[in-house]
Design an enzyme around this catalytic site. Sequence first.
Site, mmCIF file in Angstrom:
data_model
loop_
_atom_site.group_PDB
_atom_site.id
_atom_site.type_symbol
_atom_site.label_atom_id
_atom_site.label_comp_id
_atom_site.label_asym_id
_atom_site.label_seq_id
_atom_site.Cartn_x
_atom_site.Cartn_y
_atom_site.Cartn_z
ATOM 1 N N LYS A 121 31.894 -13.242 -18.954
ATOM 2 C CA LYS A 121 32.608 -12.202 -19.707
ATOM 3 C C LYS A 121 33.828 -12.781 -20.422
ATOM 4 C CE LYS A 121 35.744 -8.659 -19.370
ATOM 5 N NZ LYS A 121 36.825 -8.258 -18.514
ATOM 6 N N ASP A 139 32.791 -5.021 -19.967
ATOM 7 C CA ASP A 139 33.761 -4.753 -18.901
ATOM 8 C C ASP A 139 33.379 -3.445 -18.213
ATOM 9 O OD1 ASP A 139 34.524 -2.704 -20.592
ATOM 10 O OD2 ASP A 139 36.670 -3.149 -20.487
#
Length: 220
Positions: A121, A139
């Site tokens: 991420k 997220d």
Amino acid sequence: MTKAEKIAFTISKLQELYPEIPVPLDHKDPYTLLIAVLMSAQSTDVRVNKITPLLFARADNPYDMIKLSVDEIREIIKPVGLSPMKAKGIHGLSQILIDKHNGKVPKELEYLEELPAVGHKTASVVVSQAFGIPAFPVDTHIHRLLYRWGFTNGKNVVQTEKDAKRLFPKEIWNDLHLQIIWYGREYSPARGWDLKKDIITRTIGRKTVLNDYYKNKKAR
């Protein structure tokens, strides 16, 4: 509505709400963004934005960062949480950037993911926001909303990212992931969620999510 119509509605609503998209973490170049994103794990952007100026006043590039000890870094970033691991990661990746990449942050996901404390991420955020390369970092907000909207089964963030990349046009990924984050914070939060304010979920939301919402509301 068909799936295609739901996608088109979602995109147009997000673009209408967020024609200008603020980047959540303050930074001035790929290195400071990388450090800010790493620090944001299990913390809030607001908290990170308060602490990064203190750290960057001491070191805003890998050469200055390695002059600080891990303990010194940890002391500065303590308020963001998980500071022992993050301080070690910041020091370690700064050394690797100098040794392997001439002090520059690489654009390639695979090189970024090799850096300590940098997961998929974090790497995706950096390639997207620092270099403009299409990526879809997922997220908690994106994971929650794409499930609420029926665009993914919500099993894990890996699946959510795959589904997002499959459903949305590549040329809007970089803007869209930020628009969804802002929408999630403002209109469709995990706690204190008010469906009256959440036009996207209200219009296209997964039936089970809407039913649960109304059931819980009645029970209160």
